[in-house]
Design a protein around this motif. Sequence first.
Motif, PDB file in Angstrom:
ATOM      1  N   ALA A   1       0.824  -1.210   0.000  1.00 55.21           N
ATOM      2  CA  ALA A   1       0.000   0.000   0.000  1.00 55.21           C
ATOM      3  C   ALA A   1       0.859   1.260   0.000  1.00 55.21           C
ATOM      4  CB  ALA A   1      -0.937   0.006   1.202  1.00 55.21           C
ATOM      5  N   LEU A   2       2.020   1.187   0.631  1.00 53.82           N
ATOM      6  CA  LEU A   2       2.955   2.314   0.617  1.00 53.82           C
ATOM      7  C   LEU A   2       4.078   1.999  -0.368  1.00 53.82           C
ATOM      8  CD1 LEU A   2       3.348   3.240   4.382  1.00 53.82           C
ATOM      9  CD2 LEU A   2       2.117   4.478   2.636  1.00 53.82           C
ATOM     10  N   ALA A   3       4.336   2.916  -1.261  1.00 53.24           N
ATOM     11  CA  ALA A   3       5.377   2.685  -2.254  1.00 53.24           C
ATOM     12  C   ALA A   3       6.777   2.817  -1.655  1.00 53.24           C
ATOM     13  CB  ALA A   3       5.212   3.668  -3.412  1.00 53.24           C
ATOM     14  N   PHE A   4       6.920   3.661  -0.648  1.00 48.91           N
ATOM     15  CA  PHE A   4       8.250   3.923  -0.099  1.00 48.91           C
ATOM     16  C   PHE A   4       8.193   3.934   1.423  1.00 48.91           C
ATOM     17  CE2 PHE A   4      11.565   6.890   1.317  1.00 48.91           C
ATOM     18  CZ  PHE A   4      12.666   6.242   0.788  1.00 48.91           C
ATOM     19  N   GLY A   5       9.115   3.228   2.068  1.00 47.24           N
ATOM     20  CA  GLY A   5       9.249   3.285   3.519  1.00 47.24           C
ATOM     21  C   GLY A   5       8.208   2.507   4.292  1.00 47.24           C
ATOM     22  N   GLY A   6       7.645   1.459   3.707  1.00 50.58           N
ATOM     23  CA  GLY A   6       6.563   0.710   4.332  1.00 50.58           C
ATOM     24  C   GLY A   6       6.856   0.193   5.741  1.00 50.58           C
ATOM     25  N   PRO A   7       7.922  -0.616   5.933  1.00 50.00           N
ATOM     26  CA  PRO A   7       8.171  -1.157   7.272  1.00 50.00           C
ATOM     27  C   PRO A   7       8.488  -0.092   8.316  1.00 50.00           C
ATOM     28  CG  PRO A   7       9.386  -2.404   5.640  1.00 50.00           C
ATOM     29  CD  PRO A   7       8.791  -1.232   4.937  1.00 50.00           C
ATOM     30  N   TRP A   8       9.103   0.999   7.885  1.00 54.15           N
ATOM     31  CA  TRP A   8       9.467   2.043   8.844  1.00 54.15           C
ATOM     32  C   TRP A   8       8.239   2.814   9.295  1.00 54.15           C
ATOM     33  CZ3 TRP A   8      13.714   0.090  10.047  1.00 54.15           C
ATOM     34  CH2 TRP A   8      14.540  -0.467   9.094  1.00 54.15           C
ATOM     35  N   VAL A   9       7.299   3.027   8.399  1.00 52.67           N
ATOM     36  CA  VAL A   9       6.035   3.662   8.771  1.00 52.67           C
ATOM     37  C   VAL A   9       5.239   2.734   9.679  1.00 52.67           C
ATOM     38  CG1 VAL A   9       3.850   4.557   7.862  1.00 52.67           C
ATOM     39  CG2 VAL A   9       5.985   5.084   6.687  1.00 52.67           C
ATOM     40  N   GLN A  10       5.251   1.438   9.368  1.00 51.30           N
ATOM     41  CA  GLN A  10       4.566   0.459  10.204  1.00 51.30           C
ATOM     42  C   GLN A  10       5.164   0.439  11.611  1.00 51.30           C
ATOM     43  OE1 GLN A  10       5.087  -3.181   8.071  1.00 51.30           O
ATOM     44  NE2 GLN A  10       3.796  -2.531   6.360  1.00 51.30           N
ATOM     45  N   LEU A  11       6.487   0.465  11.703  1.00 53.78           N
ATOM     46  CA  LEU A  11       7.137   0.499  13.017  1.00 53.78           C
ATOM     47  C   LEU A  11       6.759   1.760  13.786  1.00 53.78           C
ATOM     48  CD1 LEU A  11      10.738  -0.859  12.416  1.00 53.78           C
ATOM     49  CD2 LEU A  11       9.060  -1.718  14.038  1.00 53.78           C
ATOM     50  N   ALA A  12       6.756   2.891  13.104  1.00 53.21           N
ATOM     51  CA  ALA A  12       6.393   4.144  13.767  1.00 53.21           C
ATOM     52  C   ALA A  12       4.949   4.107  14.260  1.00 53.21           C
ATOM     53  CB  ALA A  12       6.598   5.324  12.813  1.00 53.21           C
ATOM     54  N   LEU A  13       4.049   3.552  13.458  1.00 52.66           N
ATOM     55  CA  LEU A  13       2.649   3.449  13.888  1.00 52.66           C
ATOM     56  C   LEU A  13       2.501   2.481  15.058  1.00 52.66           C
ATOM     57  CD1 LEU A  13       0.831   3.445  10.444  1.00 52.66           C
ATOM     58  CD2 LEU A  13       0.629   5.164  12.230  1.00 52.66           C
ATOM     59  N   GLY A  14       3.258   1.390  15.042  1.00 47.27           N
ATOM     60  CA  GLY A  14       3.204   0.450  16.162  1.00 47.27           C
ATOM     61  C   GLY A  14       3.705   1.061  17.461  1.00 47.27           C
ATOM     62  N   VAL A  15       4.794   1.790  17.370  1.00 48.26           N
ATOM     63  CA  VAL A  15       5.333   2.450  18.565  1.00 48.26           C
ATOM     64  C   VAL A  15       4.373   3.533  19.052  1.00 48.26           C
ATOM     65  CG1 VAL A  15       7.218   3.910  19.396  1.00 48.26           C
ATOM     66  CG2 VAL A  15       7.724   1.879  18.058  1.00 48.26           C
ATOM     67  N   ALA A  16       3.794   4.290  18.133  1.00 51.69           N
ATOM     68  CA  ALA A  16       2.819   5.312  18.519  1.00 51.69           C
ATOM     69  C   ALA A  16       1.606   4.676  19.199  1.00 51.69           C
ATOM     70  CB  ALA A  16       2.381   6.118  17.302  1.00 51.69           C
ATOM     71  N   THR A  17       1.180   3.518  18.689  1.00 51.59           N
ATOM     72  CA  THR A  17       0.060   2.805  19.304  1.00 51.59           C
ATOM     73  C   THR A  17       0.403   2.404  20.729  1.00 51.59           C
ATOM     74  OG1 THR A  17      -0.625   1.968  17.156  1.00 51.59           O
ATOM     75  CG2 THR A  17      -1.451   0.800  19.082  1.00 51.59           C
ATOM     76  N   LEU A  18       1.596   1.868  20.931  1.00 49.86           N
ATOM     77  CA  LEU A  18       2.007   1.466  22.282  1.00 49.86           C
ATOM     78  C   LEU A  18       2.069   2.656  23.226  1.00 49.86           C
ATOM     79  CD1 LEU A  18       4.787  -1.135  21.464  1.00 49.86           C
ATOM     80  CD2 LEU A  18       2.556  -1.567  22.487  1.00 49.86           C
ATOM     81  N   ILE A  19       2.632   3.753  22.763  1.00 53.05           N
ATOM     82  CA  ILE A  19       2.744   4.941  23.615  1.00 53.05           C
ATOM     83  C   ILE A  19       1.369   5.470  23.999  1.00 53.05           C
ATOM     84  CG2 ILE A  19       3.461   7.359  23.624  1.00 53.05           C
ATOM     85  CD1 ILE A  19       5.918   6.455  21.969  1.00 53.05           C
ATOM     86  N   LEU A  20       0.478   5.582  23.021  1.00 53.07           N
ATOM     87  CA  LEU A  20      -0.857   6.095  23.307  1.00 53.07           C
ATOM     88  C   LEU A  20      -1.636   5.160  24.229  1.00 53.07           C
ATOM     89  CD1 LEU A  20      -1.772   7.379  19.747  1.00 53.07           C
ATOM     90  CD2 LEU A  20      -1.401   8.782  21.778  1.00 53.07           C
ATOM     91  N   ALA A  21      -1.536   3.860  23.993  1.00 55.71           N
ATOM     92  CA  ALA A  21      -2.279   2.902  24.809  1.00 55.71           C
ATOM     93  C   ALA A  21      -1.788   2.898  26.254  1.00 55.71           C
ATOM     94  CB  ALA A  21      -2.169   1.504  24.209  1.00 55.71           C
ATOM     95  N   PHE A  22      -0.483   2.923  26.447  1.00 56.36           N
ATOM     96  CA  PHE A  22       0.023   2.885  27.815  1.00 56.36           C
ATOM     97  C   PHE A  22      -0.166   4.215  28.545  1.00 56.36           C
ATOM     98  CE2 PHE A  22       2.336  -0.956  26.405  1.00 56.36           C
ATOM     99  CZ  PHE A  22       1.799  -1.816  27.349  1.00 56.36           C
ATOM    100  N   ARG A  23      -0.154   5.325  27.808  1.00 55.62           N
ATOM    101  CA  ARG A  23      -0.487   6.607  28.453  1.00 55.62           C
ATOM    102  C   ARG A  23      -1.945   6.630  28.880  1.00 55.62           C
ATOM    103  NH1 ARG A  23       1.313  11.891  25.693  1.00 55.62           N
ATOM    104  NH2 ARG A  23       0.623  12.636  27.717  1.00 55.62           N
ATOM    105  N   ALA A  24      -2.823   6.043  28.056  1.00 54.53           N
ATOM    106  CA  ALA A  24      -4.243   5.963  28.420  1.00 54.53           C
ATOM    107  C   ALA A  24      -4.423   5.090  29.656  1.00 54.53           C
ATOM    108  CB  ALA A  24      -5.055   5.405  27.253  1.00 54.53           C
ATOM    109  N   ARG A  25      -3.728   3.979  29.714  1.00 51.02           N
ATOM    110  CA  ARG A  25      -3.839   3.094  30.878  1.00 51.02           C
ATOM    111  C   ARG A  25      -3.308   3.780  32.133  1.00 51.02           C
ATOM    112  NH1 ARG A  25      -5.515  -1.729  30.367  1.00 51.02           N
ATOM    113  NH2 ARG A  25      -4.454  -2.550  32.194  1.00 51.02           N
ATOM    114  N   LYS A  26      -2.186   4.497  32.000  1.00 52.30           N
ATOM    115  CA  LYS A  26      -1.614   5.183  33.159  1.00 52.30           C
ATOM    116  C   LYS A  26      -2.572   6.247  33.693  1.00 52.30           C
ATOM    117  CE  LYS A  26       2.165   8.143  34.541  1.00 52.30           C
ATOM    118  NZ  LYS A  26       3.259   8.989  34.088  1.00 52.30           N
ATOM    119  N   ALA A  27      -3.122   7.052  32.788  1.00 49.03           N
ATOM    120  CA  ALA A  27      -4.054   8.096  33.218  1.00 49.03           C
ATOM    121  C   ALA A  27      -5.329   7.487  33.776  1.00 49.03           C
ATOM    122  CB  ALA A  27      -4.373   9.023  32.051  1.00 49.03           C
ATOM    123  N   GLY A  28      -5.791   6.405  33.188  1.00 47.61           N
ATOM    124  CA  GLY A  28      -7.023   5.775  33.663  1.00 47.61           C
ATOM    125  C   GLY A  28      -6.867   5.140  35.028  1.00 47.61           C
ATOM    126  N   ILE A  29      -5.764   4.458  35.240  1.00 55.09           N
ATOM    127  CA  ILE A  29      -5.539   3.811  36.531  1.00 55.09           C
ATOM    128  C   ILE A  29      -5.355   4.858  37.623  1.00 55.09           C
ATOM    129  CG2 ILE A  29      -3.876   2.414  37.823  1.00 55.09           C
ATOM    130  CD1 ILE A  29      -3.504   0.780  35.221  1.00 55.09           C
TER     131      ILE A  29
END
Length: 98
Positions: free
Chosen positions: A33-61
């Motif tokens: 789907a991405l012509a250039f930089g596919g795995p690096w964009v995927q890694l960035a989105l995965g890391v962003a997902t982890l950061i957002l999810a754990f910040r939500a859990r920290k604030a919620g707890i």
Amino acid sequence: MSAETAHRTVRILTWAGLATGVIGGALVAFPKALAFGGPWVQLALGVATLILAFRARKAGIADVPDFDGRLSLFAALLGFGVVFFASQAAYSLIAAAS
């Protein structure tokens, strides 16, 4: 932080984490789907997902009474999956280049 502000923050972080995780998962499922930089964009989105999810859990707890963190936990698990599969693709690109 007031309970209403914390609840809104948790909701925003959780849904943003889920959105980035779904986009990253879609890019893992369809790597062309991405012509250039596919795995690096995927890694960035995965890391962003982890950061957002754990910040939500920290604030919620910490600040939300009767916090049910199943949705943010699902976002974190989705982020781990995206990072796992994207890192395999990135490693194969690095190995092919050397």
